[in-house]
Motif scaffolding. Sequence first.
Motif, PDB file in Angstrom:
ATOM      1  N   SER A   1       0.826  -1.201   0.000  1.00 24.17           N
ATOM      2  CA  SER A   1       0.000   0.000   0.000  1.00 24.17           C
ATOM      3  C   SER A   1       0.863   1.255   0.000  1.00 24.17           C
ATOM      4  CB  SER A   1      -0.923   0.010   1.231  1.00 24.17           C
ATOM      5  OG  SER A   1      -1.712  -1.153   1.292  1.00 24.17           O
ATOM      6  N   TRP A   2       0.193   2.383  -0.077  1.00 19.08           N
ATOM      7  CA  TRP A   2       0.864   3.681  -0.025  1.00 19.08           C
ATOM      8  C   TRP A   2       1.677   3.796   1.264  1.00 19.08           C
ATOM      9  CZ3 TRP A   2       2.584   7.642  -2.565  1.00 19.08           C
ATOM     10  CH2 TRP A   2       2.747   8.887  -1.958  1.00 19.08           C
ATOM     11  N   CYS A   3       2.879   4.343   1.162  1.00 16.31           N
ATOM     12  CA  CYS A   3       3.809   4.524   2.281  1.00 16.31           C
ATOM     13  C   CYS A   3       4.468   3.217   2.722  1.00 16.31           C
ATOM     14  CB  CYS A   3       3.136   5.187   3.485  1.00 16.31           C
ATOM     15  SG  CYS A   3       2.717   6.920   3.202  1.00 16.31           S
TER      16      CYS A   3
ATOM     17  N   MET B   1       4.686   1.986  -3.935  1.00 13.79           N
ATOM     18  CA  MET B   1       3.635   2.719  -4.620  1.00 13.79           C
ATOM     19  C   MET B   1       4.076   4.169  -4.772  1.00 13.79           C
ATOM     20  SD  MET B   1       1.529   0.250  -4.987  1.00 13.79           S
ATOM     21  CE  MET B   1       0.245   1.238  -5.761  1.00 13.79           C
ATOM     22  N   THR B   2       3.878   4.728  -5.951  1.00 14.49           N
ATOM     23  CA  THR B   2       4.298   6.104  -6.204  1.00 14.49           C
ATOM     24  C   THR B   2       3.149   7.080  -5.966  1.00 14.49           C
ATOM     25  OG1 THR B   2       3.689   6.015  -8.551  1.00 14.49           O
ATOM     26  CG2 THR B   2       5.899   5.267  -7.948  1.00 14.49           C
ATOM     27  N   GLU B   3       3.458   8.356  -6.041  1.00 11.73           N
ATOM     28  CA  GLU B   3       2.447   9.385  -5.804  1.00 11.73           C
ATOM     29  C   GLU B   3       1.367   9.398  -6.877  1.00 11.73           C
ATOM     30  OE1 GLU B   3       4.387  13.118  -5.368  1.00 11.73           O
ATOM     31  OE2 GLU B   3       5.286  12.634  -3.421  1.00 11.73           O
TER      32      GLU B   3
ATOM     33  N   ALA C   1       6.386   0.974  -8.621  1.00 11.63           N
ATOM     34  CA  ALA C   1       7.673   1.270  -9.250  1.00 11.63           C
ATOM     35  C   ALA C   1       8.825   0.662  -8.464  1.00 11.63           C
ATOM     36  CB  ALA C   1       7.867   2.776  -9.380  1.00 11.63           C
ATOM     37  N   LEU C   2       9.857   0.257  -9.199  1.00  4.97           N
ATOM     38  CA  LEU C   2      11.103  -0.237  -8.624  1.00  4.97           C
ATOM     39  C   LEU C   2      12.180   0.802  -8.892  1.00  4.97           C
ATOM     40  CD1 LEU C   2      12.990  -2.455  -7.437  1.00  4.97           C
ATOM     41  CD2 LEU C   2      13.202  -3.358  -9.772  1.00  4.97           C
TER      42      LEU C   2
END
Length: 331
Positions: free
Chosen positions: A34-36, A99-101, A106-107
């Motif tokens: 998840s995000w963060c 997870m990107t903004e 992304a790696l």
Amino acid sequence: MSAEKTSFYIPLSIIFVLLVSPNIQHSLGGDTLSWCQSLTGDQTLVSKEGHFELGFFSPGNSKKYYIGIWYKKVSPQTVIWVANREVPISNTSSAELKMTENGNLALSSSRLVWSTKSTSYPANSTVAVILDTGNLVLRNKSNSSAIIWQSFDHPTDTWVPGGGVGMNKITGEYQSLISWKNFEDPSPGPFIYTIDPSGLNQFLLQWNGIETYWSSGVWNGHAYSGIPGMDQSPYFVSNFTDNNERKQCTLTFNMKDAYTRGMLDSSGQAKQWLWTNDSQKWAVVGSQPADPCDIYSVCGTFWPLRQQQQKHFALAPKVFEPVSFYRMEPE
């Protein structure tokens, strides 16, 4: 009366090995990123029922690392998908999958290495999940059926039940298998398994995407005309779909306590593998070309192979072992 206390002593050397051993991988604690959150080092995601695992791996004796998906319960490690197959990283200490903004997965390792590259979404609105089919999906956080991106649409050299090989008529993208260069290098090799771009409902094996050296024969409603016996097994059922969105072949697998995978190996042969709980090993149950003489011009003069291509197929009688399709006894 005072209570007795019992002390346990764990040698510091054992603790050190458990913490730093590169051969021990640790689950992040679920199937979702998840995000963060980020995946680093030896951390992994594990599917809900524990069938598949996603994380960093290094094939063979290679010193290069990749993000991949492999069977959790199968040994030795068997990888079915690689994210950054063309751009390996040298170590995992500075690399992270997150997870990107813009809602993508992304790696990165001091720079962007690989990304799902889908449409941008608000931060914290998407999650990445590894499913028990072996499919990595990027989906809407509040609606699990809203799939934004999935690894099944971007196979490497392997396909598993639930995935498909074919083409997306809307995007024009092909879901083809491309061999590894060798067992330590997952970058694209010279062989490809693809649906016939001419429009015929059949699949081709090609060298460098140019020369066709085998074809499945046209789908006749229940099997491919060039693969005798493929419709005689109750365990493996091939399905061919041709609608407004997709033209593809999928596989239904009807065997308990077992796994199967189709793989295009670095010799240019497509093989169907079977692993069972009883055997605890992989066995080839089908291969194409099943016989060296099935390869165009190896046993005749169907059309001349170019000199460079002949180097690959000159060893065909030694490399290719005839195996009847979906043979059930082990090798």
